[in-house]
Design an enzyme around this catalytic site. Sequence first.
Site, PDB file in Angstrom:
ATOM      1  N   ASP A 183      -6.680  42.812  10.029  1.00  0.00           N
ATOM      2  CA  ASP A 183      -6.102  44.118  10.361  1.00  0.00           C
ATOM      3  C   ASP A 183      -5.786  44.822   9.051  1.00  0.00           C
ATOM      4  OD1 ASP A 183      -3.809  42.630   9.689  1.00  0.00           O
ATOM      5  OD2 ASP A 183      -2.929  42.751  11.689  1.00  0.00           O
ATOM      6  N   ASN A 213      -6.707  27.538   7.478  1.00  0.00           N
ATOM      7  CA  ASN A 213      -6.526  28.986   7.647  1.00  0.00           C
ATOM      8  C   ASN A 213      -5.331  29.467   6.828  1.00  0.00           C
ATOM      9  OD1 ASN A 213      -7.260  31.425   9.198  1.00  0.00           O
ATOM     10  ND2 ASN A 213      -5.286  31.172  10.231  1.00  0.00           N
ATOM     11  N   GLU A 273      -8.020  36.961  11.026  1.00  0.00           N
ATOM     12  CA  GLU A 273      -6.903  37.746  11.576  1.00  0.00           C
ATOM     13  C   GLU A 273      -6.922  39.165  11.018  1.00  0.00           C
ATOM     14  OE1 GLU A 273      -3.144  35.712  11.130  1.00  0.00           O
ATOM     15  OE2 GLU A 273      -4.014  33.761  11.608  1.00  0.00           O
ATOM     16  N   HIS A 281      -5.169  40.064   6.372  1.00  0.00           N
ATOM     17  CA  HIS A 281      -4.180  41.104   6.706  1.00  0.00           C
ATOM     18  C   HIS A 281      -4.072  41.997   5.473  1.00  0.00           C
ATOM     19  CE1 HIS A 281      -2.984  39.111  10.376  1.00  0.00           C
ATOM     20  NE2 HIS A 281      -2.719  37.997   9.728  1.00  0.00           N
ATOM     21  N   GLU A 337      -1.609  27.976   6.861  1.00  0.00           N
ATOM     22  CA  GLU A 337      -0.641  28.483   5.880  1.00  0.00           C
ATOM     23  C   GLU A 337       0.156  27.394   5.172  1.00  0.00           C
ATOM     24  OE1 GLU A 337       1.706  31.426   7.949  1.00  0.00           O
ATOM     25  OE2 GLU A 337      -0.068  32.554   8.575  1.00  0.00           O
TER      26      GLU A 337
HETATM   27  O1  G2I Z   1       2.245  36.985  11.558  1.00  0.00           O
HETATM   28  C1  G2I Z   1       0.933  37.351  11.778  1.00  0.00           C
HETATM   29  C2  G2I Z   1       0.051  36.139  11.880  1.00  0.00           C
HETATM   30  C3  G2I Z   1      -0.012  35.416  10.548  1.00  0.00           C
HETATM   31  N1  G2I Z   1      -0.923  34.301  10.600  1.00  0.00           N
HETATM   32  C4  G2I Z   1      -0.710  33.365  11.681  1.00  0.00           C
HETATM   33  C5  G2I Z   1      -0.595  34.064  13.015  1.00  0.00           C
HETATM   34  O2  G2I Z   1      -0.312  33.131  14.030  1.00  0.00           O
HETATM   35  C6  G2I Z   1       0.452  35.142  12.978  1.00  0.00           C
HETATM   36  O3  G2I Z   1       0.521  35.718  14.295  1.00  0.00           O
HETATM   37  C7  G2I Z   1       1.778  36.223  14.673  1.00  0.00           C
HETATM   38  C8  G2I Z   1       1.641  36.821  16.059  1.00  0.00           C
HETATM   39  O4  G2I Z   1       0.752  37.902  16.004  1.00  0.00           O
HETATM   40  C9  G2I Z   1       2.998  37.325  16.548  1.00  0.00           C
HETATM   41  O5  G2I Z   1       2.902  37.718  17.930  1.00  0.00           O
HETATM   42  O6  G2I Z   1       2.728  35.204  14.686  1.00  0.00           O
HETATM   43  C10 G2I Z   1       4.024  35.711  14.973  1.00  0.00           C
HETATM   44  C11 G2I Z   1       5.056  34.625  14.801  1.00  0.00           C
HETATM   45  O7  G2I Z   1       4.920  33.929  13.627  1.00  0.00           O
HETATM   46  C12 G2I Z   1       4.036  36.244  16.394  1.00  0.00           C
HETATM   47  O8  G2I Z   1       5.283  36.811  16.685  1.00  0.00           O
HETATM   48  C13 G2I Z   1       6.026  36.192  17.662  1.00  0.00           C
HETATM   49  C14 G2I Z   1       7.427  36.747  17.622  1.00  0.00           C
HETATM   50  O9  G2I Z   1       7.981  36.464  16.346  1.00  0.00           O
HETATM   51  C15 G2I Z   1       8.255  36.118  18.676  1.00  0.00           C
HETATM   52  O10 G2I Z   1       9.520  36.717  18.704  1.00  0.00           O
HETATM   53  C16 G2I Z   1       7.572  36.244  20.036  1.00  0.00           C
HETATM   54  O11 G2I Z   1       8.301  35.530  20.997  1.00  0.00           O
HETATM   55  O12 G2I Z   1       5.460  36.394  18.940  1.00  0.00           O
HETATM   56  C17 G2I Z   1       6.156  35.704  19.967  1.00  0.00           C
HETATM   57  C18 G2I Z   1       5.402  35.835  21.267  1.00  0.00           C
HETATM   58  O13 G2I Z   1       5.254  37.174  21.609  1.00  0.00           O
END
Ligand code: G2I
Length: 473
Positions: free
Chosen positions: A278, A211, A276, A248, A168
Amino acid sequence: MPPTGGSLARRRSRVRTAVTALTATVAATIGLVSLAGTANAANTLGAAAASSGRYFGAAVAANHLGESQYAATFDTEFNAVTPENEMKWDATERSRGSFSFGAADQIVSNAQAHGMKIRGHTLVWHNQLPGWVSNLSASDLQSAMDNHITQVMTHFKGKIYAWDVVNEAFADGGSGQHRSSPFQDKLGNGFIEHAFRTAHSVDSNAKLCYNDYNIENWTDAKTQGVYNMVKDFKSRGVPIDCVGFQSHFGSSGPPSSFQTTLSNFAALGVDVQLTELDIAQAPATAYTNTVKACLSVARCTGITVWGVTDKYSWRSGDNPLLFDGSYNKKAAYTAVLNALNAGGVTTPPTTPSTSPPTTPPTTPPTTPPTSGPLCTASYAVTNSWAGGYQVDVTVKSTGTAALSAWTVSWSQPTGQTISQMWNAVQGTSGALTTAHNTSYNGSVAPGATTSFGYLVDTGQTPPSALQLSCTFT
Ligand code: G2I
């Protein structure tokens, strides 16, 4: 059907080996479409994707692997994984120089136990970045970034199929420029190239990907910005192997230009992957369109959905995945499975051959047909490019009885590692490489053929001829 009981010895005594030395023919014709066919349709997403040489993965969270339904669904259905958060900077190097890999290792071990491909996500990203990184001076940031890439990639070396080296880095909206981030603001555009060069120096066997999201619509400025970067990298030999399209999507699914976008990037000489996926409310048609776009592009090597179940999706409320919160398969699941089972293009389309196919020889075979099963195997290079080549092997049943199982063996040239094989199971026999039939293509009627393929993509050119042995039962 495998031989059983008292027939085993008799069948073994009938095993013959047919050796065929063949000259490689580069098929300069059309893209090869692999059709798994409904009779032999695979019944899991991973197996269905494998029928055309692709993977189908899911993002997983280590802390859910202990939940039996989560683990069972994931382990059964998918053949690739991306750790959702466990390999990110804030998980692996929360304080400078102190690395922790426990949660990521858990995902990696589980994946290895199930023979899954692993996508590493992600080395350099402005999110989930510990505060200490943002406070460094430019030169210190550069060495911290180099060290982070080096330590993390070294830890997982040999286990990762593809790394999201940079995630990103481009801005949303119409600028087509890099987004502001600690890396961009202190190191300039060059941080991306530097990250790829560093990654390549640590593990040149992993595929190195850029990515991003919102780069699926061909005419968008952000798509064009990334495309121009990749084009520039390829022209200057910056080591980039793949581009991840996060995918997404809203409920209408991919933009109509999605396949064009994937093809145009692939034409630059990189693999493309949906990393990714969905889709809001998971409409079956939107999922089908997405999967078909990938299957129509030979260098689209796999698809990853961003989670196993709606219950743990980052898009809570959107229900965007293939399994609902109770692990029931949704209509989108069936649509994806069917689309994968229908097969896809496995070689890039090339220009049609101008010479017509030669007519078969009219002279009868010199050796009379043996009674019982018999097979031959022939080798054809169906595509080759600067980074590697793709082979199609045809197994022909040449005896008077059907084959019930077959194994093709050959001596793979030194250093020419096979990175993917489809429609056969790869193995070894002494120094030889072997390919054994899968559960769905072992039986071949007399006179009929079946085929399998493999990919060598570590920079070699194909051997002009390969001696293949076909062993049958
Ligand atoms: O945002 C969706 C995705 C966009 N592209 C990059 C990916 O790495 C990203 O994944 C998401 C995860 O699916 C989430 O699970 O990235 C988020 C953060 O940027 C993730 O969220 C975080 C929460 O914000 C935190 O509060 C939490 O501690 O997940 C953490 C672990 O559960």
